[in-house]
Design an enzyme around this catalytic site. Structure first.
Site, PDB file in Angstrom:
ATOM      1  NE  ARG A 215      37.858  40.450  23.432  1.00  0.00           N
ATOM      2  CZ  ARG A 215      36.612  40.720  23.798  1.00  0.00           C
ATOM      3  NH1 ARG A 215      35.810  39.728  24.152  1.00  0.00           N
ATOM      4  NH2 ARG A 215      36.159  41.955  23.803  1.00  0.00           N
TER       5      ARG A 215
ATOM      6  NE  ARG B 234      52.008  37.734  30.099  1.00  0.00           N
ATOM      7  CZ  ARG B 234      52.740  38.407  30.965  1.00  0.00           C
ATOM      8  NH1 ARG B 234      53.416  37.765  31.895  1.00  0.00           N
ATOM      9  NH2 ARG B 234      52.802  39.726  30.918  1.00  0.00           N
TER      10      ARG B 234
ATOM     11  CG  ASN C 118      47.188  44.503  28.068  1.00  0.00           C
ATOM     12  OD1 ASN C 118      48.165  45.191  28.349  1.00  0.00           O
ATOM     13  ND2 ASN C 118      45.982  44.743  28.543  1.00  0.00           N
TER      14      ASN C 118
ATOM     15  NE  ARG D  55      42.675  49.818  37.132  1.00  0.00           N
ATOM     16  CZ  ARG D  55      42.972  48.959  36.164  1.00  0.00           C
ATOM     17  NH1 ARG D  55      44.184  48.409  36.118  1.00  0.00           N
ATOM     18  NH2 ARG D  55      42.078  48.635  35.246  1.00  0.00           N
TER      19      ARG D  55
ATOM     20  CG  HIS E  25      49.585  47.521  32.046  1.00  0.00           C
ATOM     21  ND1 HIS E  25      48.864  48.174  33.009  1.00  0.00           N
ATOM     22  CD2 HIS E  25      48.669  46.988  31.187  1.00  0.00           C
ATOM     23  CE1 HIS E  25      47.571  48.057  32.743  1.00  0.00           C
ATOM     24  NE2 HIS E  25      47.434  47.336  31.651  1.00  0.00           N
TER      25      HIS E  25
ATOM     26  CB  THR F 233      39.024  46.883  31.250  1.00  0.00           C
ATOM     27  OG1 THR F 233      40.052  46.563  30.303  1.00  0.00           O
ATOM     28  CG2 THR F 233      39.099  45.911  32.421  1.00  0.00           C
TER      29      THR F 233
END
EC number: 1.1.1.27
Length: 332
Positions: A99, A106, A138, A169, A193, A248
């Site tokens: 995380r 990034r 991710n 979505r 994404h 999420t």
């Protein structure tokens, strides 16, 4: 003296040692366990394996599921820190990863997750050399490229969960705006994404009627109905959930299970998943982005060549450039 089992049960045939449809989930965090329960409730596997480096967390989550075995149709749930527990998997779903910490770039986070993939993938391949791998961690697009490089698997066997959820979505929000069930709203979000994803407004339709034929400005700044806010909600949706509940889990897990069903049941359905796009739309680099793909037992069996308009194609290439500028500095 005979045991209770010997007195009660007479064996007629040996057990089959190898499962016919085994799924492994790597990582038992919020996303991994949501994927696990979604897979179990859909009855996709006859064996589910859970793998994680945190043995206490892993055992706790596995026992919690095992205690509910009576209510599940999956006969076997196994778990372990060692990848031998994943042996002979048809599909391996990777949700494990680092995380972001405060102040971290990034690229720094990505580099840490590259290190994680280097630790995970060799064990997966050693025990399930013919498996399909789905990456959920991710940034999923670049990590799908990383796993493809590390694994040595054909590109058809390495699939990123990509924009399957973004497209879901998109369809949900269009349906909310029109008062129509999302299953009857057809539209795609492609590319990264993430923030640079591309809504393909030119193809959005209900029962074959394109919304662009009714509103030529749809999705643009000049659109009086401001449909472009729908795509903004798609991009912001994950962040909103993250801010509200801290992570999420459910939507991405349902998306992953939907993709898994298409692969394991050889359904040949089309999904917006991450794959190699080199050679498409003039792209020359080994970049992985979401495009519509046909999924079956062989993984990605076909690509659907979407007819984007000039603006959409430019945005797709911009999405590609954004990822390439990060990917080119990676150390594999």
């Amino acid at each position: 003296m005979s045991t209770v089992k010997e007195q009660l049960i007479q064996n007629l045939a040996p057990d089959e040692k190898q499962s016919r449809c085994k799924i492994t989930v790597v990582g038992v965090g919020n996303v991994g366990m949501a994927c696990a329960i979604s897979i179990l409730l859909k009855g996709l596997a006859d064996e589910l394996a859970l793998v994680d480096a945190d043995e206490n967390k892993l055992k706790g989550e596995a026992l919690d599921l095992l205690h509910g075995s009576l209510f599940l149709s999956t006969p076997k749930i196994v778990f372990g820190k060692d990848y031998s527990v994943s042996a002979n998997s048809k599909l391996v779903i990777i949700t494990a990863g680092a995380r972001m910490v405060s102040g971290e770039s990034r690229l720094a986070l990505l580099q840490r997750n590259v290190t994680s993939m280097k630790a995970i993938v060799p064990g997966v391949i050693q025990n399930s050399p013919d498996c399909k791998i789905m990456i959920v961690t991710n940034p999923v697009d670049i990590l799908t490229y990383v796993v493809w490089k590390i694994s040595g698997l054909p590109v058809s066997s390495v699939i990123g969960s990509g924009c399957n959820l973004d497209s879901a979505r998109f369809r949900y929000l269009i349906g909310e705006k029109l008062g129509v069930n999302p299953s009857s709203c057809h539209g795609w979000v492609l590319g990264e994404h993430g923030d640079s994803s591309v809504p393909i407004w030119s193809g959005v339709n209900i029962a074959g009627v394109t919304l662009k034929s009714l509103n030529p400005a749809i999705g643009s700044d000049s659109d009086k109905e401001q449909w472009k806010t729908v795509h903004k909600q798609v991009v912001d949706g994950g962040y909103e959930v993250l801010n509200l509940k801290g992570y999420t889990s459910w939507a991405i897990a349902l998306s992953v299970t939907d993709i898994a069903a298409s692969i394991l049941k050889n359904l040949k359905r089309v999904h917006a998943v991450t794959t190699l796009v080199k050679g498409l739309y003039g792209i020359k680099e080994e970049i992985f982005l979401s495009i519509p793909c046909v999924l079956g037992q062989s993984g990605i069996t076909d690509l659907v060549k979407v007819n984007m308009n000039t603006e959409e194609e430019a945005l797709f290439k911009k999405s590609c450039d954004i990822l390439w500028n990060i990917q080119k500095d990676l150390q594999l």
